[in-house]
Design an enzyme around this catalytic site. Sequence first.
Site, PDB file in Angstrom:
ATOM      1  N   GLY A   5       8.027  40.619 100.456  1.00  9.22           N
ATOM      2  CA  GLY A   5       7.964  40.330  99.025  1.00  9.22           C
ATOM      3  C   GLY A   5       9.330  40.153  98.411  1.00  9.22           C
ATOM      4  O   GLY A   5       9.591  40.596  97.291  1.00  9.22           O
ATOM      5  N   ASN A  31      10.890  37.466  97.357  1.00  8.54           N
ATOM      6  CA  ASN A  31      11.145  36.274  96.543  1.00  8.54           C
ATOM      7  C   ASN A  31      11.110  36.557  95.048  1.00  8.54           C
ATOM      8  O   ASN A  31      11.253  35.648  94.235  1.00  8.54           O
ATOM      9  CB  ASN A  31      10.147  35.165  96.889  1.00  8.54           C
ATOM     10  N   THR A  32      10.941  37.830  94.668  1.00 10.37           N
ATOM     11  CA  THR A  32      10.918  38.162  93.248  1.00 10.37           C
ATOM     12  C   THR A  32      11.159  39.659  93.051  1.00 10.37           C
ATOM     13  O   THR A  32      11.035  40.443  93.993  1.00 10.37           O
ATOM     14  CB  THR A  32       9.557  37.769  92.616  1.00 10.37           C
ATOM     15  N   GLY A  33      11.519  40.039  91.842  1.00 14.88           N
ATOM     16  CA  GLY A  33      11.586  41.445  91.459  1.00 14.88           C
ATOM     17  C   GLY A  33      12.496  42.317  92.311  1.00 14.88           C
ATOM     18  O   GLY A  33      13.601  41.930  92.701  1.00 14.88           O
ATOM     19  N   ILE A  34      11.999  43.506  92.609  1.00 12.45           N
ATOM     20  CA  ILE A  34      12.753  44.487  93.373  1.00 12.45           C
ATOM     21  C   ILE A  34      13.122  43.949  94.754  1.00 12.45           C
ATOM     22  O   ILE A  34      14.238  44.154  95.233  1.00 12.45           O
ATOM     23  CB  ILE A  34      11.948  45.791  93.513  1.00 12.45           C
ATOM     24  N   GLY A  35      12.184  43.263  95.390  1.00 11.00           N
ATOM     25  CA  GLY A  35      12.452  42.716  96.716  1.00 11.00           C
ATOM     26  C   GLY A  35      13.599  41.728  96.719  1.00 11.00           C
ATOM     27  O   GLY A  35      14.458  41.745  97.604  1.00 11.00           O
ATOM     28  N   SER A  51       5.299  54.595  94.476  1.00 14.59           N
ATOM     29  CA  SER A  51       5.294  54.654  93.022  1.00 14.59           C
ATOM     30  C   SER A  51       4.921  56.055  92.577  1.00 14.59           C
ATOM     31  O   SER A  51       4.182  56.771  93.256  1.00 14.59           O
ATOM     32  CB  SER A  51       4.279  53.654  92.459  1.00 14.59           C
ATOM     33  N   TYR A 107      -4.748  50.824  92.553  1.00 12.11           N
ATOM     34  CA  TYR A 107      -3.315  50.759  92.819  1.00 12.11           C
ATOM     35  C   TYR A 107      -2.767  52.151  93.144  1.00 12.11           C
ATOM     36  O   TYR A 107      -2.003  52.322  94.100  1.00 12.11           O
ATOM     37  CB  TYR A 107      -2.591  50.177  91.603  1.00 12.11           C
TER      38      TYR A 107
END
Length: 264
Positions: free
Chosen positions: A79, A81-85, A208, A233
């Site tokens: 993951g 390609n965006t955000g934290i990753g 989380s 989640y």
Amino acid sequence: MGAGPELDFRSCLFLSCWLGEGTAGLRSSWVLLEEKRNGLGKTERGGLSEEKDTRWKMLSSGVCTSTVQLPGKVVVVTGANTGIGKETAKELARRGARVYLACRDVQKAELVAREIQMMTGNQQVLVRKLDLADTKSIRAFAKRFLEEEKHLHILINNAGVMMCPYSKTADGFEMHIGVNHLGHFLLTHLLLEKLKESAPSRVVNVSSLAHHLGRIHFHNLQGEKFYQSGLAYCHSKLANILFTQELARRLKASRPSSSFYPAR
């Protein structure tokens, strides 16, 4: 994710857990979140205790002070390609690592890879297809990676879904547990021997604070009897924690696994 009702609920969910209030604290956490956004002080927030105020600060900010360089190290970030990753991959590339962006959306990942290459000057940022909602894709990724690389020093299991409508993976698993836990579980299993051979190595599972509200309902793992997206989640994040603990126990000698909670 952008701002909106889901983000607000998510922030309150995490905050209520972090403040030790559980589900009963969702309402007060919502108020605290809004007051924080509006810049109200401690007195106006109803006399929040020093301890809880400190926890809020820990939740809402954090800076990595390590200057360790990683030349010659091989890293996989799911993951990415965006955000934290994306930010993680960028920092690892800046430190000299060879970084694989393991993503479902290859086109988007290629754009991110070029961006990271330009920003860091590190051309060893590679993209590989990985769909954690499909075990065939996971096995194909692992097979190709093991054929290409002699080492794997860091595996960061970051990708995930959150609060999505009820759906199932290609293999019939409820989407949250399937992607957030089972997909990464299989990926780690397939790459584990390579990690051992590359020691010292590390597996990082992104969890989380919402795991505090999670429960493993073995009679309803696929959410077919009852389903609530937010709790689904939470359940998957608890599974991340349990997986990390058991992996650490089994690999106690090398101690390669850890989990962390992003402030999100």
